[in-house]
Design an enzyme around this catalytic site. Structure first.
Site, PDB file in Angstrom:
ATOM      1  N   CYS A  33       0.830  -1.214   0.000  1.00 45.26           N
ATOM      2  CA  CYS A  33       0.000   0.000   0.000  1.00 45.26           C
ATOM      3  C   CYS A  33       0.863   1.262   0.000  1.00 45.26           C
ATOM      4  CB  CYS A  33      -0.912  -0.067   1.224  1.00 45.26           C
ATOM      5  SG  CYS A  33      -1.681   1.482   1.699  1.00 45.26           S
ATOM      6  N   CYS A  36       0.090   3.752   2.788  1.00 41.88           N
ATOM      7  CA  CYS A  36       0.571   3.200   4.067  1.00 41.88           C
ATOM      8  C   CYS A  36       2.040   3.551   4.258  1.00 41.88           C
ATOM      9  CB  CYS A  36       0.406   1.680   4.108  1.00 41.88           C
ATOM     10  SG  CYS A  36      -1.296   1.107   4.027  1.00 41.88           S
TER      11      CYS A  36
END
Length: 108
Positions: A33, A36
């Site tokens: 991600c 993230c």
């Protein structure tokens, strides 16, 4: 990180988050991600800055998918604040300013 606990099971979630008195941030994330990866340094810095005031727990959704499902996590990063075992705030996505404000609010 010394002040961040990684968990993957419901039992760990119960003991590290639900049973905890005070504020806990649970960071649901994934290695693939991009957002993230962008928010992780912010979470790490805040975990250090607020050590002893807010506990930080990380859940990799690829390893703790059951936990993500139980918490209705639909996207990552999902940063969920708990106060005395109850969810009080949820931030989805790379939103560092909102995250910093939430740390300041729940550290009281």
């Amino acid at each position: 990180m010394a002040n961040i606990t990684e968990i993957t099971t419901a039992q760990e979630f119960e003991s590290e988050v639900k049973s905890e008195k005070g504020a806990v941030l649970v960071d649901f994330w994934a290695s693939w991600c991009g957002p993230c990866k962008m928010i992780t340094p912010v979470v790490d810095k805040l975990a250090e800055e607020y050590a002893g005031k807010i506990k930080v727990v990380k859940v990799n959704v690829d390893e703790g998918g059951d936990l993500a499902g139980q918490m209705d996590v639909m996207g990552v990063p999902s940063l969920i604040f708990f106060q005395n075992g109850e969810e009080v705030k949820r931030i989805v996505g790379n939103r560092p300013d909102e995250l910093k404000a939430a740390f300041a609010e729940y550290a009281k």
